[in-house]
Motif scaffolding. Structure first.
Motif, PDB file in Angstrom:
ATOM      1  N   PHE B 141      21.093 -72.825  -5.537  1.00  0.00           N
ATOM      2  CA  PHE B 141      22.594 -72.523  -6.125  1.00  0.00           C
ATOM      3  C   PHE B 141      23.508 -72.417  -5.340  1.00  0.00           C
ATOM      4  CE2 PHE B 141      20.411 -71.308 -10.415  1.00  0.00           C
ATOM      5  CZ  PHE B 141      19.824 -72.683 -10.763  1.00  0.00           C
ATOM      6  N   SER B 175      30.915 -56.163 -11.775  1.00  0.00           N
ATOM      7  CA  SER B 175      31.536 -57.198 -12.313  1.00  0.00           C
ATOM      8  C   SER B 175      30.745 -57.810 -13.507  1.00  0.00           C
ATOM      9  CB  SER B 175      31.450 -58.573 -11.279  1.00  0.00           C
ATOM     10  OG  SER B 175      32.224 -58.262 -10.053  1.00  0.00           O
ATOM     11  N   TRP B 177      28.017 -59.575 -13.911  1.00  0.00           N
ATOM     12  CA  TRP B 177      27.600 -60.489 -13.989  1.00  0.00           C
ATOM     13  C   TRP B 177      26.362 -60.681 -13.309  1.00  0.00           C
ATOM     14  CZ3 TRP B 177      30.128 -64.899 -15.822  1.00  0.00           C
ATOM     15  CH2 TRP B 177      29.490 -65.902 -15.600  1.00  0.00           C
ATOM     16  N   PRO B 178      25.195 -61.171 -13.977  1.00  0.00           N
ATOM     17  CA  PRO B 178      23.902 -60.967 -13.479  1.00  0.00           C
ATOM     18  C   PRO B 178      23.284 -61.810 -12.130  1.00  0.00           C
ATOM     19  CG  PRO B 178      23.897 -62.099 -15.492  1.00  0.00           C
ATOM     20  CD  PRO B 178      25.300 -61.969 -15.250  1.00  0.00           C
ATOM     21  N   THR B 179      24.032 -62.685 -11.924  1.00  0.00           N
ATOM     22  CA  THR B 179      23.348 -63.569 -10.865  1.00  0.00           C
ATOM     23  C   THR B 179      24.130 -64.104  -9.748  1.00  0.00           C
ATOM     24  OG1 THR B 179      24.179 -65.761 -12.343  1.00  0.00           O
ATOM     25  CG2 THR B 179      22.041 -65.067 -12.731  1.00  0.00           C
ATOM     26  N   LEU B 189      36.639 -62.197 -10.587  1.00  0.00           N
ATOM     27  CA  LEU B 189      35.562 -63.089 -10.588  1.00  0.00           C
ATOM     28  C   LEU B 189      35.947 -64.393 -11.383  1.00  0.00           C
ATOM     29  CD1 LEU B 189      32.313 -63.620 -10.432  1.00  0.00           C
ATOM     30  CD2 LEU B 189      32.402 -62.580 -12.745  1.00  0.00           C
ATOM     31  N   ILE B 190      35.686 -65.225 -10.724  1.00  0.00           N
ATOM     32  CA  ILE B 190      35.648 -66.873 -11.557  1.00  0.00           C
ATOM     33  C   ILE B 190      34.451 -67.343 -11.907  1.00  0.00           C
ATOM     34  CG2 ILE B 190      36.189 -69.245 -11.037  1.00  0.00           C
ATOM     35  CD1 ILE B 190      38.867 -67.566 -10.504  1.00  0.00           C
ATOM     36  N   ASP B 194      27.556 -72.580 -12.200  1.00  0.00           N
ATOM     37  CA  ASP B 194      27.982 -73.359 -13.512  1.00  0.00           C
ATOM     38  C   ASP B 194      29.339 -73.600 -13.859  1.00  0.00           C
ATOM     39  OD1 ASP B 194      25.256 -73.862 -14.020  1.00  0.00           O
ATOM     40  OD2 ASP B 194      24.976 -72.026 -15.234  1.00  0.00           O
ATOM     41  N   ILE B 195      30.171 -72.468 -13.518  1.00  0.00           N
ATOM     42  CA  ILE B 195      31.592 -72.492 -13.952  1.00  0.00           C
ATOM     43  C   ILE B 195      32.398 -73.433 -13.006  1.00  0.00           C
ATOM     44  CG2 ILE B 195      33.483 -71.060 -13.964  1.00  0.00           C
ATOM     45  CD1 ILE B 195      32.033 -69.158 -15.692  1.00  0.00           C
ATOM     46  N   GLU B 198      31.773 -76.858 -13.662  1.00  0.00           N
ATOM     47  CA  GLU B 198      32.520 -77.399 -14.894  1.00  0.00           C
ATOM     48  C   GLU B 198      34.142 -77.270 -14.583  1.00  0.00           C
ATOM     49  OE1 GLU B 198      32.251 -76.076 -19.667  1.00  0.00           O
ATOM     50  OE2 GLU B 198      30.614 -75.547 -18.171  1.00  0.00           O
ATOM     51  N   LEU B 199      34.703 -76.436 -13.731  1.00  0.00           N
ATOM     52  CA  LEU B 199      36.089 -76.555 -13.340  1.00  0.00           C
ATOM     53  C   LEU B 199      36.199 -77.782 -12.489  1.00  0.00           C
ATOM     54  CD1 LEU B 199      36.777 -72.772 -12.184  1.00  0.00           C
ATOM     55  CD2 LEU B 199      37.658 -73.904 -14.073  1.00  0.00           C
TER      56      LEU B 199
END
Lengths: 109, 211
Positions: B141, B175, B177-179, B189-190, B194-195, B198-199
């Motif tokens: 990732f 944040s 946010w877990p990952t 945080l953006i 995945d985000i 998608e952006l």
């Protein structure tokens, strides 16, 4: 590895987020450490991308401590319909030579 | 805030074993210099009192304790964390006492980590917390993310969470946010990969990354 299965995640997300469609794919060859999930829910309406992902993350807060690779796609029903239309458009073209027109996949497919 | 004076050995033991780091001033009534240090501690207690507890002990009234810590002169200050003497200052050295109080007061879990995370997420306008670094990503990732960011040719900095367990765990809470990886623009945080993907698919990536 983790004790989670695709079925478990699908049921949990359907329950927690009132999802009308959930598809979880175990990409870890069964060890349960890597999942890719698609979720369609009214709960995402009016939410930003970050907020949608946060909703899913919090629904799976416990599970994500053990699942080390997780990717998600989150749609409202309208976004999902659009997404399906686009992918169906590509996928169906080859099979519509007979002139029966585009057949749009339903959510239950 | 005044500095409480220890009345008994039991009280002393309870105090130094507390969760908070304890600053113990070994003192004597007759020594003028002790008053000077005591005043300094009272000042410190005003802004570090929520992180450190300050007490004084009459060295001559508790010979066993004083012997144990080799108190040869007053004033002497010893810092205790959960019962263990972690540092000391002999004599009237207010600058050193102040520096050590600030250091120990700052290293108490919680606020200092939060401050550190805030500083780290703001280190560059575009900041990536990942496994490995931009030249050697150590997870699929993180690698995909770097490929996408490099394609934008925007400047960014990375932080390798594999080298710092405190940040790795702390940032998840900070944040919510877990990952990993996580992408920050101007400290906000953006999202994760995945985000970002998608952006990019929506042609919104560069706008989002420029903040």
């Amino acid at each position: 590895m983790s004790k989670y299965t695709s079925k478990y995640l699908e049921e949990k997300l359907a329950d927690k987020l009132g999802a009308q469609y959930v598809n979880a794919i175990d990409e870890s060859d069964g060890c349960g450490g890597k999942f890719s999930v698609t979720i369609v829910s009214e709960a995402f309406r009016g939410k930003t991308l970050l907020q949608k992902h946060r909703l899913v993350n919090s629904a799976l807060a416990e599970e994500l401590k053990e699942i080390h690779a997780f990717s998600q796609k989150s749609y409202t029903p309208e976004e999902w319909e659009k997404e399906e239309l686009e992918s169906a458009g590509f996928g169906v073209q080859a099979t519509t030579a007979g002139g029966e027109g585009l057949r749009i996949k339903t959510l239950e497919d | 805030m005044s500095i409480a004076s220890v009345k008994s050995e039991d009280e002393y033991n309870t105090l130094i074993n507390a969760e908070k780091t304890t600053v113990v001033l070994f003192t004597a009534d007759w020594a003028e210099q002790c008053k000077h240090v005591q005043d300094a501690l009272e000042e410190l207690a005003k802004f570090l009192g929520n992180k450190l507890q300050f007490v004084s002990i009459a060295a001559e009234n508790f010979p066993e304790i004083s012997m144990k810590h080799q108190i040869e002169a007053v004033p002497t200050i010893i810092f205790f964390t959960k019962g263990t003497a972690v540092d000391r200052v002999d004599g009237v050295n207010v600058a050193e006492i102040t520096a050590k109080c600030k250091k120990l007061g700052g290293s108490v879990a919680g606020e200092s980590l939060e401050e550190r995370l805030k500083a780290l997420t703001n280190k560059a306008d575009l900041m990536v917390f990942m496994k490995g670094d931009r030249n050697a990503p150590r997870c699929g990732f993180s690698r995909q993310l770097i490929e996408i960011l490099n394609a934008t040719s925007l400047p960014y900095e990375t932080f390798d969470i594999l080298n710092d367990e405190e940040v790795r765990q702390g940032l998840k809470t900070y944040s919510d946010w877990p990952t990993y990886p996580q992408v920050y623009v101007k400290g906000e945080l953006i999202g994760g990969l995945d985000i970002i993907k998608e952006l990019k698919a929506n042609n919104e990536l560069e706008i989002a990354l420029k903040g």
